[in-house]
Scaffold this motif. Structure first.
Motif, PDB file in Angstrom:
ATOM      1  N   VAL A  58       2.181 -14.917 -23.773  1.00  0.00           N
ATOM      2  CA  VAL A  58       0.914 -14.752 -24.474  1.00  0.00           C
ATOM      3  C   VAL A  58       0.325 -13.357 -24.289  1.00  0.00           C
ATOM      4  O   VAL A  58      -0.585 -12.966 -25.023  1.00  0.00           O
ATOM      5  N   ALA A  59       0.824 -12.599 -23.301  1.00  0.00           N
ATOM      6  CA  ALA A  59       0.335 -11.242 -23.074  1.00  0.00           C
ATOM      7  C   ALA A  59       1.442 -10.427 -22.420  1.00  0.00           C
ATOM      8  O   ALA A  59       2.258 -10.967 -21.665  1.00  0.00           O
ATOM      9  N   SER A  60       1.449  -9.130 -22.710  1.00  0.00           N
ATOM     10  CA  SER A  60       2.436  -8.253 -22.089  1.00  0.00           C
ATOM     11  C   SER A  60       1.964  -6.811 -22.174  1.00  0.00           C
ATOM     12  O   SER A  60       1.096  -6.470 -22.984  1.00  0.00           O
ATOM     13  N   GLY A  61       2.548  -5.976 -21.341  1.00  0.00           N
ATOM     14  CA  GLY A  61       2.244  -4.553 -21.367  1.00  0.00           C
ATOM     15  C   GLY A  61       2.968  -3.830 -20.254  1.00  0.00           C
ATOM     16  O   GLY A  61       3.545  -4.453 -19.353  1.00  0.00           O
ATOM     17  N   ARG A  62       2.932  -2.525 -20.313  1.00  0.00           N
ATOM     18  CA  ARG A  62       3.534  -1.672 -19.293  1.00  0.00           C
ATOM     19  C   ARG A  62       2.409  -0.999 -18.525  1.00  0.00           C
ATOM     20  O   ARG A  62       1.514  -0.394 -19.121  1.00  0.00           O
ATOM     21  N   LEU A  63       2.454  -1.123 -17.187  1.00  0.00           N
ATOM     22  CA  LEU A  63       1.430  -0.512 -16.348  1.00  0.00           C
ATOM     23  C   LEU A  63       2.052   0.552 -15.461  1.00  0.00           C
ATOM     24  O   LEU A  63       3.157   0.378 -14.936  1.00  0.00           O
ATOM     25  N   ASN A  64       1.320   1.641 -15.276  1.00  0.00           N
ATOM     26  CA  ASN A  64       1.740   2.724 -14.398  1.00  0.00           C
ATOM     27  C   ASN A  64       0.794   2.773 -13.206  1.00  0.00           C
ATOM     28  O   ASN A  64      -0.431   2.685 -13.369  1.00  0.00           O
ATOM     29  N   THR A  65       1.371   2.920 -12.022  1.00  0.00           N
ATOM     30  CA  THR A  65       0.590   2.867 -10.794  1.00  0.00           C
ATOM     31  C   THR A  65       0.795   4.122  -9.959  1.00  0.00           C
ATOM     32  O   THR A  65       1.777   4.842 -10.123  1.00  0.00           O
ATOM     33  N   TYR A  66      -0.141   4.346  -9.047  1.00  0.00           N
ATOM     34  CA  TYR A  66      -0.085   5.490  -8.141  1.00  0.00           C
ATOM     35  C   TYR A  66      -0.435   5.006  -6.740  1.00  0.00           C
ATOM     36  O   TYR A  66      -1.392   4.260  -6.567  1.00  0.00           O
ATOM     37  N   GLN A  67       0.350   5.435  -5.759  1.00  0.00           N
ATOM     38  CA  GLN A  67       0.114   5.069  -4.361  1.00  0.00           C
ATOM     39  C   GLN A  67      -0.308   6.324  -3.601  1.00  0.00           C
ATOM     40  O   GLN A  67       0.521   7.122  -3.198  1.00  0.00           O
ATOM     41  N   PRO A  68      -1.630   6.519  -3.409  1.00  0.00           N
ATOM     42  CA  PRO A  68      -2.074   7.707  -2.679  1.00  0.00           C
ATOM     43  C   PRO A  68      -1.716   7.586  -1.196  1.00  0.00           C
ATOM     44  O   PRO A  68      -1.678   6.488  -0.642  1.00  0.00           O
ATOM     45  N   ASP A  69      -1.470   8.737  -0.568  1.00  0.00           N
ATOM     46  CA  ASP A  69      -1.265   8.708   0.879  1.00  0.00           C
ATOM     47  C   ASP A  69      -2.633   8.701   1.551  1.00  0.00           C
ATOM     48  O   ASP A  69      -3.673   8.791   0.890  1.00  0.00           O
ATOM     49  N   SER A  70      -2.662   8.593   2.857  1.00  0.00           N
ATOM     50  CA  SER A  70      -3.935   8.441   3.580  1.00  0.00           C
ATOM     51  C   SER A  70      -4.845   9.656   3.399  1.00  0.00           C
ATOM     52  O   SER A  70      -6.064   9.516   3.305  1.00  0.00           O
ATOM     53  N   ILE A  71      -4.277  10.854   3.315  1.00  0.00           N
ATOM     54  CA  ILE A  71      -5.098  12.061   3.129  1.00  0.00           C
ATOM     55  C   ILE A  71      -5.733  12.051   1.738  1.00  0.00           C
ATOM     56  O   ILE A  71      -6.928  12.318   1.589  1.00  0.00           O
ATOM     57  N   GLU A  72      -4.953  11.745   0.714  1.00  0.00           N
ATOM     58  CA  GLU A  72      -5.490  11.673  -0.649  1.00  0.00           C
ATOM     59  C   GLU A  72      -6.563  10.602  -0.761  1.00  0.00           C
ATOM     60  O   GLU A  72      -7.602  10.809  -1.390  1.00  0.00           O
ATOM     61  N   LEU A  73      -6.324   9.462  -0.147  1.00  0.00           N
ATOM     62  CA  LEU A  73      -7.298   8.373  -0.186  1.00  0.00           C
ATOM     63  C   LEU A  73      -8.602   8.779   0.493  1.00  0.00           C
ATOM     64  O   LEU A  73      -9.690   8.519  -0.010  1.00  0.00           O
ATOM     65  N   GLN A  74      -8.496   9.459   1.621  1.00  0.00           N
ATOM     66  CA  GLN A  74      -9.684   9.928   2.322  1.00  0.00           C
ATOM     67  C   GLN A  74     -10.454  10.932   1.462  1.00  0.00           C
ATOM     68  O   GLN A  74     -11.679  10.862   1.368  1.00  0.00           O
ATOM     69  N   GLN A  75      -9.735  11.847   0.810  1.00  0.00           N
ATOM     70  CA  GLN A  75     -10.385  12.823  -0.062  1.00  0.00           C
ATOM     71  C   GLN A  75     -11.092  12.132  -1.227  1.00  0.00           C
ATOM     72  O   GLN A  75     -12.209  12.502  -1.590  1.00  0.00           O
ATOM     73  N   LEU A  76     -10.458  11.138  -1.807  1.00  0.00           N
ATOM     74  CA  LEU A  76     -11.057  10.407  -2.925  1.00  0.00           C
ATOM     75  C   LEU A  76     -12.320   9.665  -2.501  1.00  0.00           C
ATOM     76  O   LEU A  76     -13.317   9.677  -3.218  1.00  0.00           O
ATOM     77  N   THR A  77     -12.277   9.026  -1.346  1.00  0.00           N
ATOM     78  CA  THR A  77     -13.454   8.273  -0.899  1.00  0.00           C
ATOM     79  C   THR A  77     -14.584   9.209  -0.492  1.00  0.00           C
ATOM     80  O   THR A  77     -15.747   8.915  -0.741  1.00  0.00           O
ATOM     81  N   GLN A  78     -14.258  10.358   0.104  1.00  0.00           N
ATOM     82  CA  GLN A  78     -15.301  11.333   0.449  1.00  0.00           C
ATOM     83  C   GLN A  78     -15.924  11.915  -0.806  1.00  0.00           C
ATOM     84  O   GLN A  78     -17.126  12.104  -0.878  1.00  0.00           O
ATOM     85  N   GLN A  79     -15.107  12.189  -1.804  1.00  0.00           N
ATOM     86  CA  GLN A  79     -15.593  12.714  -3.071  1.00  0.00           C
ATOM     87  C   GLN A  79     -16.520  11.702  -3.733  1.00  0.00           C
ATOM     88  O   GLN A  79     -17.560  12.059  -4.275  1.00  0.00           O
ATOM     89  N   GLY A  80     -16.152  10.419  -3.673  1.00  0.00           N
ATOM     90  CA  GLY A  80     -16.998   9.382  -4.235  1.00  0.00           C
ATOM     91  C   GLY A  80     -18.340   9.283  -3.538  1.00  0.00           C
ATOM     92  O   GLY A  80     -19.378   9.124  -4.173  1.00  0.00           O
ATOM     93  N   LYS A  81     -18.332   9.402  -2.224  1.00  0.00           N
ATOM     94  CA  LYS A  81     -19.581   9.361  -1.459  1.00  0.00           C
ATOM     95  C   LYS A  81     -20.471  10.557  -1.794  1.00  0.00           C
ATOM     96  O   LYS A  81     -21.682  10.420  -1.919  1.00  0.00           O
ATOM     97  N   GLN A  82     -19.867  11.734  -1.957  1.00  0.00           N
ATOM     98  CA  GLN A  82     -20.638  12.925  -2.312  1.00  0.00           C
ATOM     99  C   GLN A  82     -21.253  12.766  -3.696  1.00  0.00           C
ATOM    100  O   GLN A  82     -22.391  13.161  -3.915  1.00  0.00           O
ATOM    101  N   ASN A  83     -20.509  12.182  -4.618  1.00  0.00           N
ATOM    102  CA  ASN A  83     -21.036  11.973  -5.968  1.00  0.00           C
ATOM    103  C   ASN A  83     -22.181  10.973  -5.968  1.00  0.00           C
ATOM    104  O   ASN A  83     -23.137  11.119  -6.739  1.00  0.00           O
ATOM    105  N   GLU A  84     -22.130   9.970  -5.097  1.00  0.00           N
ATOM    106  CA  GLU A  84     -23.202   8.982  -4.997  1.00  0.00           C
ATOM    107  C   GLU A  84     -24.474   9.623  -4.467  1.00  0.00           C
ATOM    108  O   GLU A  84     -25.578   9.253  -4.855  1.00  0.00           O
ATOM    109  N   GLN A  85     -24.323  10.557  -3.543  1.00  0.00           N
ATOM    110  CA  GLN A  85     -25.487  11.215  -2.929  1.00  0.00           C
ATOM    111  C   GLN A  85     -26.120  12.242  -3.846  1.00  0.00           C
ATOM    112  O   GLN A  85     -27.285  12.570  -3.689  1.00  0.00           O
ATOM    113  N   ALA A  86     -25.357  12.748  -4.794  1.00  0.00           N
ATOM    114  CA  ALA A  86     -25.872  13.818  -5.689  1.00  0.00           C
ATOM    115  C   ALA A  86     -26.848  13.286  -6.709  1.00  0.00           C
ATOM    116  O   ALA A  86     -27.030  12.202  -7.011  1.00  0.00           O
TER     117      ALA A  86
END
Length: 163
Positions: free
Chosen positions: A135-163
């Motif tokens: 009843v449904a189908s599709g192709r999905l693409n995924t990305y697995q960030p490493d711990s440094i990338e994940l930390q950078q992304l979460t810090q960037q998100g926190k900075q954007n929330e504070q701005a």
């Protein structure tokens, strides 16, 4: 037949964001999970007034099946028992659903098949069946960030929330 852990053991999500009921099969290239659409099931918070699930949820249900596949492999290869790592859905291609919603009381069988993968990026075909009919189908693409990338992304998100 393999015994599988509860779905949440393979995903970095907590309720109510775990959208699958059971893991039925995982191997090197495939996974099969199930979820039943019911007012007392894991999808209950997301159902409409008729007890149906909007079809666009299928993308996340397929993505979580990919997450189960990834989490199972991570546990198997690294024998790690800690919380699974966060993965990211980069996008989908050609997601199609035959209906605007998945009906109340339907059991969704969700299958994914690995097409290509390296250390960070993967591409998977996914499909959702009801009573053996796709009843449904599709192709999905995924990305697995490493711990440094994940930390950078979460810090960037926190900075954007504070701005």
């Amino acid at each position: 037949m393999c015994d599988y852990l509860p779905v949440a053991s393979y995903l970095p999500h907590d309720a109510p964001m775990v959208l699958l009921d059971n893991v039925l099969h995982v191997d090197e290239e495939r996974a099969h999970c199930q979820v039943t659409i019911s007012n007392d099931g894991v999808l209950a918070p997301f159902l409409n007034e008729q007890g149906a699930l909007p079809a666009w949820f299928g993308i996340e249900i397929i993505a979580q099946t990919i997450g189960v596949w990834s989490g199972w492999h991570r546990r198997k290869q690294a024998e790690r028992k800690d919380k699974p790592e966060l993965g990211m859905l980069l996008g989908g291609r050609g997601y199609r659903c035959q209906h605007a919603q998945f009906p109340s009381q339907a059991r969704l069988d969700v299958f994914i098949n690995l097409l290509i993968r390296d250390e960070k990026i993967g591409s998977f075909d996914g499909e959702i069946l009801i009573n053996g009919k796709r009843v449904a189908s599709g192709r999905l693409n995924t990305y697995q960030p490493d711990s440094i990338e994940l930390q950078q992304l979460t810090q960037q998100g926190k900075q954007n929330e504070q701005a």
